[in-house]
Design a protein around this motif. Structure first.
Motif, PDB file in Angstrom:
ATOM      1  N   ASP A  13       0.825  -1.212   0.000  1.00 29.71           N
ATOM      2  CA  ASP A  13       0.000   0.000   0.000  1.00 29.71           C
ATOM      3  C   ASP A  13       0.859   1.262   0.000  1.00 29.71           C
ATOM      4  OD1 ASP A  13      -2.314  -1.519   0.027  1.00 29.71           O
ATOM      5  OD2 ASP A  13      -2.723  -1.194   2.157  1.00 29.71           O
ATOM      6  N   LEU A  14       1.928   1.254   0.778  1.00 32.51           N
ATOM      7  CA  LEU A  14       2.796   2.435   0.844  1.00 32.51           C
ATOM      8  C   LEU A  14       3.489   2.712  -0.489  1.00 32.51           C
ATOM      9  CD1 LEU A  14       4.436   2.118   4.363  1.00 32.51           C
ATOM     10  CD2 LEU A  14       3.018   4.001   3.534  1.00 32.51           C
ATOM     11  N   TYR A  15       3.784   1.663  -1.243  1.00 33.57           N
ATOM     12  CA  TYR A  15       4.432   1.885  -2.539  1.00 33.57           C
ATOM     13  C   TYR A  15       3.529   2.646  -3.506  1.00 33.57           C
ATOM     14  CZ  TYR A  15       8.855  -0.422  -1.762  1.00 33.57           C
ATOM     15  OH  TYR A  15      10.111  -0.735  -1.314  1.00 33.57           O
ATOM     16  N   VAL A  44      11.048  -3.152  -8.299  1.00 36.10           N
ATOM     17  CA  VAL A  44       9.678  -3.318  -8.798  1.00 36.10           C
ATOM     18  C   VAL A  44       9.542  -2.689 -10.177  1.00 36.10           C
ATOM     19  CG1 VAL A  44       7.284  -2.554  -8.471  1.00 36.10           C
ATOM     20  CG2 VAL A  44       8.541  -3.531  -6.557  1.00 36.10           C
ATOM     21  N   ASN A  45      10.121  -1.512 -10.340  1.00 36.88           N
ATOM     22  CA  ASN A  45      10.014  -0.802 -11.614  1.00 36.88           C
ATOM     23  C   ASN A  45      10.681  -1.556 -12.766  1.00 36.88           C
ATOM     24  OD1 ASN A  45       8.527   1.306 -10.539  1.00 36.88           O
ATOM     25  ND2 ASN A  45      10.344   2.502 -10.042  1.00 36.88           N
ATOM     26  N   ASN A  54       4.635 -13.244  -8.771  1.00 35.16           N
ATOM     27  CA  ASN A  54       5.260 -14.456  -8.244  1.00 35.16           C
ATOM     28  C   ASN A  54       6.054 -14.171  -6.975  1.00 35.16           C
ATOM     29  OD1 ASN A  54       4.210 -16.082 -10.264  1.00 35.16           O
ATOM     30  ND2 ASN A  54       6.023 -15.881 -11.561  1.00 35.16           N
ATOM     31  N   VAL A  55       6.802 -13.080  -6.966  1.00 35.47           N
ATOM     32  CA  VAL A  55       7.603 -12.718  -5.795  1.00 35.47           C
ATOM     33  C   VAL A  55       6.700 -12.429  -4.605  1.00 35.47           C
ATOM     34  CG1 VAL A  55       9.122 -10.943  -4.830  1.00 35.47           C
ATOM     35  CG2 VAL A  55       9.587 -11.865  -7.101  1.00 35.47           C
ATOM     36  N   PRO A  67      -5.814  -7.401  -8.292  1.00 29.50           N
ATOM     37  CA  PRO A  67      -5.658  -6.864  -9.634  1.00 29.50           C
ATOM     38  C   PRO A  67      -5.708  -5.342  -9.633  1.00 29.50           C
ATOM     39  CG  PRO A  67      -7.753  -8.051  -9.397  1.00 29.50           C
ATOM     40  CD  PRO A  67      -7.025  -8.149  -8.093  1.00 29.50           C
ATOM     41  N   GLY A  68      -5.011  -4.776 -10.590  1.00 32.41           N
ATOM     42  CA  GLY A  68      -5.065  -3.318 -10.752  1.00 32.41           C
ATOM     43  C   GLY A  68      -3.984  -2.572 -10.027  1.00 32.41           C
ATOM     44  N   TRP A  69      -3.070  -3.273  -9.348  1.00 36.92           N
ATOM     45  CA  TRP A  69      -2.036  -2.559  -8.587  1.00 36.92           C
ATOM     46  C   TRP A  69      -1.132  -1.741  -9.483  1.00 36.92           C
ATOM     47  CZ3 TRP A  69       3.069  -3.048  -9.601  1.00 36.92           C
ATOM     48  CH2 TRP A  69       3.456  -4.134 -10.385  1.00 36.92           C
TER      49      TRP A  69
END
Length: 71
Positions: A13-15, A44-45, A54-55, A67-69
């Protein structure tokens, strides 16, 4: 939800607000992610969505990533 899953969710969430965090906040979030064995914002980028799913599934025990993150 156990504590590890809950903490992983909070880090995720913080990301969403990474760019709004102070430099110190970004550094702390990346340290927290590393402590949990999660990728940092920079990592992540560079990942594909499938790789990240997967991670997160492996490290956080999530059966299904929301979904949608990253849409």
């Amino acid at each position: 939800m156990n504590n590890t899953k809950h903490i992983c969710k909070l880090v995720d969430d913080l990301y969403w607000d990474y760019d709004r965090l102070s430099t110190s906040g970004q550094e702390t979030l990346d340290k927290l992610a590393k402590t949990l064995g999660l990728p940092t914002n920079e990592e992540v980028n560079k990942m594909s969505r499938d790789k990240l799913d997967n991670v997160l599934s492996e490290k956080c025990g999530w059966d299904e990533i929301v979904p949608g993150w990253n849409d």
